[in-house]
Design a protein around this motif. Structure first.
Motif, mmCIF file in Angstrom:
data_model
loop_
_atom_site.group_PDB
_atom_site.id
_atom_site.type_symbol
_atom_site.label_atom_id
_atom_site.label_comp_id
_atom_site.label_asym_id
_atom_site.label_seq_id
_atom_site.Cartn_x
_atom_site.Cartn_y
_atom_site.Cartn_z
ATOM 1 N N ALA A 40 2.057 9.561 1.481
ATOM 2 C CA ALA A 40 3.034 10.546 1.977
ATOM 3 C C ALA A 40 2.375 11.919 2.070
ATOM 4 C CB ALA A 40 4.246 10.588 1.065
ATOM 5 N N ILE A 41 2.512 12.573 3.197
ATOM 6 C CA ILE A 41 1.838 13.855 3.416
ATOM 7 C C ILE A 41 2.302 14.900 2.399
ATOM 8 C CG2 ILE A 41 1.570 15.774 5.051
ATOM 9 C CD1 ILE A 41 1.689 13.686 7.317
ATOM 10 N N LEU A 42 3.601 14.933 2.098
ATOM 11 C CA LEU A 42 4.110 15.926 1.147
ATOM 12 C C LEU A 42 3.599 15.646 -0.270
ATOM 13 C CD1 LEU A 42 7.774 16.435 2.420
ATOM 14 C CD2 LEU A 42 5.724 17.730 2.986
ATOM 15 N N ASP A 43 3.346 14.367 -0.596
ATOM 16 C CA ASP A 43 2.738 14.032 -1.903
ATOM 17 C C ASP A 43 1.280 14.502 -1.942
ATOM 18 O OD1 ASP A 43 5.089 12.894 -2.694
ATOM 19 O OD2 ASP A 43 4.453 10.814 -2.375
ATOM 20 N N LEU A 44 0.582 14.373 -0.808
ATOM 21 C CA LEU A 44 -0.822 14.822 -0.753
ATOM 22 C C LEU A 44 -0.922 16.334 -0.960
ATOM 23 C CD1 LEU A 44 -2.232 12.718 2.252
ATOM 24 C CD2 LEU A 44 -2.277 12.169 -0.177
ATOM 25 N N HIS A 45 0.112 17.069 -0.527
ATOM 26 C CA HIS A 45 0.124 18.529 -0.729
ATOM 27 C C HIS A 45 0.090 18.893 -2.210
ATOM 28 C CE1 HIS A 45 2.124 19.521 3.435
ATOM 29 N NE2 HIS A 45 0.991 18.862 3.542
ATOM 30 N N GLN A 46 0.675 18.018 -3.057
ATOM 31 C CA GLN A 46 0.754 18.302 -4.506
ATOM 32 C C GLN A 46 -0.392 17.687 -5.289
ATOM 33 O OE1 GLN A 46 3.115 20.416 -5.159
ATOM 34 N NE2 GLN A 46 4.005 20.210 -3.111
ATOM 35 N N LEU A 47 -1.266 16.951 -4.626
ATOM 36 C CA LEU A 47 -2.328 16.216 -5.321
ATOM 37 C C LEU A 47 -3.343 17.183 -5.946
ATOM 38 C CD1 LEU A 47 -3.305 13.237 -5.756
ATOM 39 C CD2 LEU A 47 -4.732 13.538 -3.731
ATOM 40 N N PRO A 48 -3.583 17.093 -7.274
ATOM 41 C CA PRO A 48 -4.587 17.965 -7.894
ATOM 42 C C PRO A 48 -6.003 17.504 -7.540
ATOM 43 C CG PRO A 48 -3.630 16.491 -9.534
ATOM 44 C CD PRO A 48 -2.911 16.219 -8.251
ATOM 45 N N LEU A 49 -6.781 18.396 -6.970
ATOM 46 C CA LEU A 49 -8.145 18.064 -6.537
ATOM 47 C C LEU A 49 -9.099 19.143 -7.033
ATOM 48 C CD1 LEU A 49 -7.288 17.187 -2.818
ATOM 49 C CD2 LEU A 49 -8.031 15.520 -4.523
ATOM 50 N N SER A 50 -10.288 18.708 -7.476
ATOM 51 C CA SER A 50 -11.306 19.679 -7.871
ATOM 52 C C SER A 50 -11.839 20.380 -6.619
ATOM 53 C CB SER A 50 -12.446 18.979 -8.601
ATOM 54 O OG SER A 50 -13.184 18.175 -7.684
ATOM 55 N N PHE A 65 0.817 -1.217 0.000
ATOM 56 C CA PHE A 65 0.000 0.000 0.000
ATOM 57 C C PHE A 65 0.855 1.274 0.000
ATOM 58 C CE2 PHE A 65 -2.698 -3.274 1.922
ATOM 59 C CZ PHE A 65 -3.809 -3.194 1.078
ATOM 60 N N ASN A 66 2.157 1.100 -0.276
ATOM 61 C CA ASN A 66 3.045 2.260 -0.372
ATOM 62 C C ASN A 66 3.056 3.078 0.921
ATOM 63 O OD1 ASN A 66 4.908 3.653 -1.860
ATOM 64 N ND2 ASN A 66 3.435 4.946 -2.919
ATOM 65 N N ILE A 67 3.047 2.368 2.055
ATOM 66 C CA ILE A 67 3.061 3.021 3.369
ATOM 67 C C ILE A 67 4.467 2.911 3.954
ATOM 68 C CG2 ILE A 67 2.112 3.008 5.713
ATOM 69 C CD1 ILE A 67 -0.461 1.820 4.526
ATOM 70 N N TYR A 68 5.001 4.028 4.429
ATOM 71 C CA TYR A 68 6.367 4.076 4.944
ATOM 72 C C TYR A 68 6.394 4.519 6.399
ATOM 73 C CZ TYR A 68 8.233 3.554 0.213
ATOM 74 O OH TYR A 68 8.558 3.070 -1.027
#
Length: 505
Positions: A196-206, A76-79
């Motif tokens: 990853a929290i820093l990846d969620l910051h970059q996630l494009p969301l409507s 699940f790509n959990i670190y």
């Protein structure tokens, strides 16, 4: 110093108190003196381990520092991913410092199940530091939930007569809120493939996605702060909790809600945050004004300070969400002032609320009453304690020169750049805070000796003096010289503002 740089300082900060708590637990209640000493050793060691985080911190960058990353649940790509920046590092130090004081506080007071009591606070310390240090959202969620368990036990076992009701209310409010956050984390993982929290910051969301995620996280973090109207669990929990439980609850646990807004809500859903800032501002100002009046009529000292905490934390959320209105007027500097004011207020409130609850605990240990009406004239028999109590009360009311003034002043100053009436309503806390805090002090500390119970009181001993003196130094230091704290967080705050000022949609 290179020796410290090579050490996994964050893992040590998280797991040292947890391991210490387990060892204290296994030491058993047959040797309470040994349990106390072991708890003191581990809490002091944890505090010393967190100090290099400040000493080695690079104040010129917004990047995460002291980063540790190991695969954990790979499908699940959990670190296992830890790191700190200018927002989380001061809160970790606040946690280790406060836990050390709580262990010393319970030294003589707790006579029942001593090992379990000390172990609960050490394990809770590890979970709270883990919450501030986690850079993987699932790791954050696990720590976020796990710290409820020791606090649940602390209130449920060592609390007052209505402890079961208060414990269940505390647990249900916080647990139900965080379940919604988990749903939003899973949704974002399915969309972006990373926790990853820093990846969620970059996630494009409507905007629609952002609104739903923002509201889900708002429930989780608003309960933790707690914001009006989901604040009702806090006075009950404080009244029933032992002194140490109240200190950790007010000084650290409430800050995790504010931290969540900065780490998740603002950077992940900036457009929804800007769209719904009116909601947070309304809730924050209601906490500042309405809860201030509620505090004014309280007869139980702990309940009064609990409501005071809600009002002061309203300043934190006000500072965090007024930024969009300030940025609309083209002032990034004013927005930075608001966010930094909110952060300074969080750290300051940790010191002041902890000190206020400890002061009430000192009197409760002697008279077994928290009712204001049972006291009066305490200064005549406990002059040293009275000096500390009055000082912390002044700080709670926002006296210039104390840490209580700095954060509130920064937020009010920034609010003027957004809207005069918002700043005006926020500034009423300076009047209301003085009213309920100083009126309590007048009735409890000053005047003639009210009764024989007060006449029999003994002034604070060396252990109590040490605890209150350390907190007084912290309140004065931050009040007179807030610059080191502001410098630590400034690059991180500027980076956050640049991130949220660019629309995602």
């Amino acid at each position: 110093m290179n020796l410290f740089a090579d050490l996994p300082l964050l893992s040590l900060s998280v797991w040292l108190p947890i391991v210490g708590g387990v060892l204290v637990l296994f030491s058993g209640d047959r040797n309470p003196v040994g349990a106390r000493r072991l708890a003191l050793v581990f809490s002091l060691a944890t505090f010393l381990v967190t100090l290099p985080l400040w000493g080695l911190f690079d104040t010129t960058t917004a990047a995460m520092q002291f980063v540790e990353r190991q695969p954990w649940i790979q499908p699940f790509n959990i670190y296992y991913h830890l790191g700190v920046d200018g927002i989380s590092m001061p809160l970790i130090l606040l946690t280790s410092f406060t836990t050390l004081l709580v262990v010393i506080t319970g030294w003589e007071v707790i006579q029942y199940r001593v090992a379990q009591y000390m172990a609960a606070f050490l394990i809770m310390e590890g979970f709270m530091i883990g919450t501030f240090a986690a850079l993987d959202s699932i790791l954050f969620y696990i720590f976020f939930e796990a710290m409820l368990i020791p606090m649940f036990l602390v209130i449920g076992i060592w609390g007052g007569p209505n402890r079961i009701y208060a414990t269940l209310k505390f647990f249900l409010y916080t647990f139900i809120g965080s379940v919604l956050m988990l749903v939003s984390l899973i949704y974002m993982y399915n969309k972006g493939g990373s926790f990853a929290i820093l990846d969620l910051h970059q996630l494009p969301l409507s905007l629609t996605e952002q609104v739903f995620i923002f509201l889900a996280m708002l429930v989780a973090f608003a309960v933790k702060v707690p914001m009006w109207p989901v604040h009702t669990w806090l006075p009950d929990a404080h009244v029933e909790a032992p002194t140490g439980g109240s200190v950790i609850l007010a000084a650290i646990m409430l800050k995790i809600g504010g931290y969540g807004f900065l780490r998740f809500s603002l950077p992940i859903t900036p457009d929804a945050s800007a769209e719904l800032d009116w909601l947070i501002l309304t809730m924050s100002l209601t906490a500042v004004v309405y809860i201030g009046f509620v505090a004014l009529v309280q007869q139980d000292m702990k309940k009064l300070i609990a409501y005071s905490s809600i009002a002061h934390m309203g300043f934190v959320t006000l500072g965090f969400f007024i930024v969009f209105r300030i940025m609309d007027r083209g002032s990034l500097q004013g927005a930075a002032l608001a966010l930094e004011g909110g952060m300074v207020q969080m750290v300051s409130h940790g010191f002041i609320s902890g000190a206020m609850f400890l002061s009430v605990g000192v009197m409760y240990d002697r008279m077994h009453s928290r009712q204001i009406a049972d006291y009066g004239g305490v200064v005549n028999v406990m002059p040293t304690f009275a000096a500390f109590m009055v000082f912390f009360a002044m700080a709670n009311a926002g006296l210039p020169g104390t840490s209580g003034f700095v954060g509130e002043f920064m937020v009010i100053l920034a609010s003027f750049q957004a809207n005069f009436w918002i700043a005006f309503l926020a500034a009423t806390t300076l009047i209301l805070g003085a009213a309920y805090t100083l009126w309590m002090v007048k009735r409890v500390i000053f005047g003639d000796i009210a009764n024989d119970n007060v006449r029999a009181l003994k002034d604070i001993n060396a252990r109590e003096f040490l605890i209150l003196a350390l907190l007084a130094i912290a309140v004065l230091a931050l009040g007179l010289w807030p610059d080191p704290l502001v410098n630590v967080m400034h690059p991180t705050i500027e980076n956050l503002l640049q991130h949220i000022s660019v629309p995602k949609i």
